[in-house]
Design a protein around this motif. Structure first.
Motif, PDB file in Angstrom:
ATOM      1  N   MET A   1       0.830  12.309  31.624  1.00 48.65           N
ATOM      2  CA  MET A   1       2.020  12.655  32.491  1.00 48.65           C
ATOM      3  C   MET A   1       1.784  12.849  33.948  1.00 48.65           C
ATOM      4  O   MET A   1       0.580  13.516  34.137  1.00 48.65           O
ATOM      5  N   SER A   2       2.348  12.557  34.786  1.00 52.23           N
ATOM      6  CA  SER A   2       2.160  12.700  36.471  1.00 52.23           C
ATOM      7  C   SER A   2       2.178  14.064  36.735  1.00 52.23           C
ATOM      8  O   SER A   2       2.536  14.980  36.000  1.00 52.23           O
ATOM      9  N   THR A   3       1.456  14.233  37.780  1.00 54.17           N
ATOM     10  CA  THR A   3       1.240  15.552  38.594  1.00 54.17           C
ATOM     11  C   THR A   3       2.291  15.699  39.491  1.00 54.17           C
ATOM     12  O   THR A   3       2.466  14.423  40.341  1.00 54.17           O
ATOM     13  N   ARG A 118       8.940  10.791  38.143  1.00 56.15           N
ATOM     14  CA  ARG A 118       7.795  10.778  36.842  1.00 56.15           C
ATOM     15  C   ARG A 118       7.949   9.664  36.222  1.00 56.15           C
ATOM     16  O   ARG A 118       7.006   9.075  35.829  1.00 56.15           O
ATOM     17  N   GLU A 119       9.198   9.189  35.649  1.00 49.74           N
ATOM     18  CA  GLU A 119       9.264   8.062  34.803  1.00 49.74           C
ATOM     19  C   GLU A 119       8.841   6.846  35.888  1.00 49.74           C
ATOM     20  O   GLU A 119       8.206   5.846  35.181  1.00 49.74           O
ATOM     21  N   GLU A 123       1.532   7.670  34.951  1.00 51.60           N
ATOM     22  CA  GLU A 123       0.361   8.704  35.112  1.00 51.60           C
ATOM     23  C   GLU A 123      -0.094   8.879  36.645  1.00 51.60           C
ATOM     24  O   GLU A 123      -0.659   9.805  36.894  1.00 51.60           O
TER      25      GLU A 123
END
Length: 192
Positions: A1-3, A118-119, A123
Motif C-alpha cells: 500500500m502507498s505511503t 492511493r488507487e 505501491e
C-alpha cells in the motif's frame, strides 16, 4: 500500500505563501546549486538537496491538491510536476475543454481524493500538498508522514502549512534532517 506524505516548501514561521499567494524566496533554493534535479533540467540545487529530492520525486505516483492550487498554477498545463496523476479536491468539475488527455481527477471530498490517489499510485507514494487540503487529510488520519523543506525566511502571515488544523497531532522525531543550501529538509512520521 502507498505511503501518504504531506509536503511543501515552508517559511520558518510555518507559511507556504503570503496572503496574496506569493511565495517570495521559498523556491529560490531550486536554482542556487550546480546539480540538476532532473536530467537536462534548468532547476539546479545543492548536492545534498539533489540526493534527497530526486528519489522522493521519482517515488511519487499521484498527487492530491486543492482547487485553489490547481487554479493558480492552471494545473501545470496538464503535466503533473511529480508522478503521473493529480487528484484535485474540488466541488467544481474539471474546466470544460481543459487538457482532456491529462490524468487529472476531480473529487469533491478529501478522504475520497486520498483514496483515489492511493488507487492510482499503487505501491508508489501519494504526495498531498500542504495547506488546507493537507491539513484536512492530517486531521482525518490519512497522512503517514509530514515532509517540509524549510527556508530561512519569516513571512509573519499568510497561508499556513497545516491550513486551519485546530487539534493537536503528534509526530515522531524527524527521520530525515538534511541541510541543503538555503533549505533544511525535514520529514516526520505521524504518530499513530
Amino acid at each position: 500500500m502507498s505511503t501518504v506524505v504531506m509536503h511543501n516548501v515552508v517559511s520558518v514561521d510555518g507559511f507556504i505563501a503570503d496572503a496574496a499567494d506569493e511565495v517570495g524566496p521559498l523556491f529560490e533554493w531550486y536554482g542556487n546549486g550546480d546539480v540538476p534535479l532532473v536530467e537536462g533540467g534548468a532547476m539546479k540545487v545543492s548536492r545534498a538537496s539533489a540526493a534527497y529530492v530526486r528519489p522522493i520525486w521519482a517515488g511519487i505516483g499521484a498527487m492530491v491538491i486543492g482547487r485553489h492550487l490547481f487554479d493558480i498554477t492552471n494545473g501545470w498545463e496538464g503535466r503533473p510536476p511529480a508522478g503521473e496523476h493529480v487528484v484535485v479536491v474540488s466541488h467544481r468539475p474539471r474546466p470544460e475543454g481543459w487538457h482532456p488527455e491529462a490524468s487529472y481527477h476531480f473529487v469533491d471530498d478529501v478522504a475520497r481524493a486520498v483514496a483515489k490517489a492511493r488507487e492510482l499510485a499503487g505501491e508508489r507514494t501519494v504526495a498531498v500538498a500542504a495547506g488546507d487540503v493537507g491539513g484536512q487529510a492530517l486531521a482525518l488520519g490519512l497522512v503517514d508522514e509530514v515532509a517540509m523543506d524549510v527556508v530561512p525566511v519569516v513571512f509573519g502571515s499568510g497561508k499556513r502549512y497545516f491550513g486551519s488544523v485546530d487539534a493537536q497531532h503528534l509526530l515522531e522525531d524527524p527521520h530525515v534532517v538534511i541541510q541543503g543550501d538555503r533549505v533544511l529538509h525535514l520529514a516526520y512520521r505521524v504518530r499513530r
